[in-house]
Design an enzyme around this catalytic site. Structure first.
Site, PDB file in Angstrom:
ATOM      1  N   GLY A   1      -2.030  -2.694  -2.476  1.00 21.17           N
ATOM      2  CA  GLY A   1      -2.627  -2.632  -1.644  1.00 21.17           C
ATOM      3  C   GLY A   1      -1.959  -3.088  -0.426  1.00 21.17           C
ATOM      4  O   GLY A   1      -1.336  -3.519   0.379  1.00 21.17           O
TER       5      GLY A   1
ATOM      6  N   HIS B   1      -5.373   0.632  -3.920  1.00 23.42           N
ATOM      7  CA  HIS B   1      -5.636   0.791  -3.159  1.00 23.42           C
ATOM      8  C   HIS B   1      -5.283   1.183  -1.567  1.00 23.42           C
ATOM      9  O   HIS B   1      -5.206  -0.805  -1.265  1.00 23.42           O
ATOM     10  CB  HIS B   1      -7.196  -0.039  -2.801  1.00 23.42           C
ATOM     11  CG  HIS B   1      -7.253  -1.521  -2.795  1.00 23.42           C
ATOM     12  ND1 HIS B   1      -6.386  -1.972  -1.588  1.00 23.42           N
ATOM     13  CD2 HIS B   1      -6.555  -2.654  -3.567  1.00 23.42           C
ATOM     14  CE1 HIS B   1      -6.138  -3.543  -1.953  1.00 23.42           C
ATOM     15  NE2 HIS B   1      -6.140  -3.136  -3.309  1.00 23.42           N
ATOM     16  N   ASP B   2      -6.423   1.965  -0.872  1.00 24.41           N
ATOM     17  CA  ASP B   2      -6.070   1.710   0.931  1.00 24.41           C
ATOM     18  C   ASP B   2      -4.983   2.109   1.457  1.00 24.41           C
ATOM     19  O   ASP B   2      -3.829   1.626   2.599  1.00 24.41           O
ATOM     20  CB  ASP B   2      -6.718   0.533   1.198  1.00 24.41           C
ATOM     21  CG  ASP B   2      -8.244  -0.138   1.108  1.00 24.41           C
ATOM     22  OD1 ASP B   2      -8.886   0.687   1.483  1.00 24.41           O
ATOM     23  OD2 ASP B   2      -8.482  -0.832   0.152  1.00 24.41           O
TER      24      ASP B   2
END
Length: 261
Positions: free
Chosen positions: A140, A122-123
């Protein structure tokens, strides 16, 4: 249904799929997915979540794109995965959605060569022209700048940045920021020199290479503090390498994990 979509594929009626997209057998595409022209989706791929994919990508069989992030705090918020154009995404790759509070978007740029079993959490932000070898694992919030090369079986810690034109060798553990142009590997990670082969292949002039070598010496061979190193780099003068020097200074200023030494 388009003749380019295999009859066994399950494509939600709300998905926005360009008519030139090819979808292989048993693929599953969710309602919030957008796929651009001439992209090929292989057999058994699952593309879900709020995922936007550009043009001319080739996504091989069994990839999972847009699944919920592996973050216990995630509670179904409308986060995104955005992928650019002309990427090759090989078998069993997993790219996750973002999480709220951190931008909420996982981004992959264009012209990337992403090999099997790569995980992009994520991200993360993967820019353009990168090469990620098999089993590259990004935790992340990782940022890989343009032209980065990552060797196979490498893990990269949360919030780490790898600067443009850097190369990370096979089976490395990357827990600190890797400055632009550097060649690093190992566990613990160590800077081995410059990514000189990659720079030459990309047409860097002798003057640019000389300035980059001087920045490497200042960072790793003079025993200076980081503050003194930054000041010395800022005093370098090279018309051809001005952008390279500015890139290094910006990377040093924005580093949050500390520089790989």
């Amino acid at each position: 249904m388009s003749s380019l979509i295999h009859p066994t594929a399950i494509v939600d009626a709300a998905a926005r799929i360009d008519p030139t997209v090819t979808v292989g057998p048993y693929a599953v595409i969710g309602p919030h997915v957008t796929i651009g022209a001439r992209t090929a989706v292989g057999a058994h791929c699952v593309i879900e979540g709020r995922t936007t994919i550009g043009e001319d990508n080739r996504i091989f069989q069994f990839a999972s794109l847009g699944a919920v992030p592996q973050d216990k705090k995630y509670a179904g918020e409308p986060t995104e995965l955005v992928i650019g154009d002309r990427n090759v995404i090989r078998e069993f790759c997993t790219f996750n959605l973002g999480v709220p509070g951190a931008g909420g978007i996982t981004r992959v740029g264009s012209d990337n060569w992403i090999m099997a079993y790569t995980h992009i959490a994520h991200d993360c932000r993967v820019d353009n022209h990168t090469t990620l070898a098999n089993n590259t694992t990004l935790a992340g919030h990782v940022h890989l700048a343009d032209w980065v090369t990552i060797g196979g079986l490498t893990g990269i810690h949360q919030f780490v940045s790898v600067g443009a034109h850097a190369m990370v060798g096979f089976a490395s553990a990357v827990s600190q920021d890797v400055p632009p142009f550097m060649l690093v590997d190992g566990n613990p990670l160590a800077v081995r020199g410059l990514n000189i082969v990659g720079l030459r292949r990309r047409g860097f002039s002798a003057e640019r290479l000389a300035a980059i070598k001087q920045m490497h010496r200042l960072l790793y061979r003079q025993g200076l503090t980081l503050e003194a190193t930054r000041s010395a780099i800022a005093e370098l003068h090279s018309e051809e390498a001005a952008d390279d020097i500015a890139l290094m200074l910006s990377f040093i200023d924005q580093s949050t994990r500390g520089l790989a030494r």
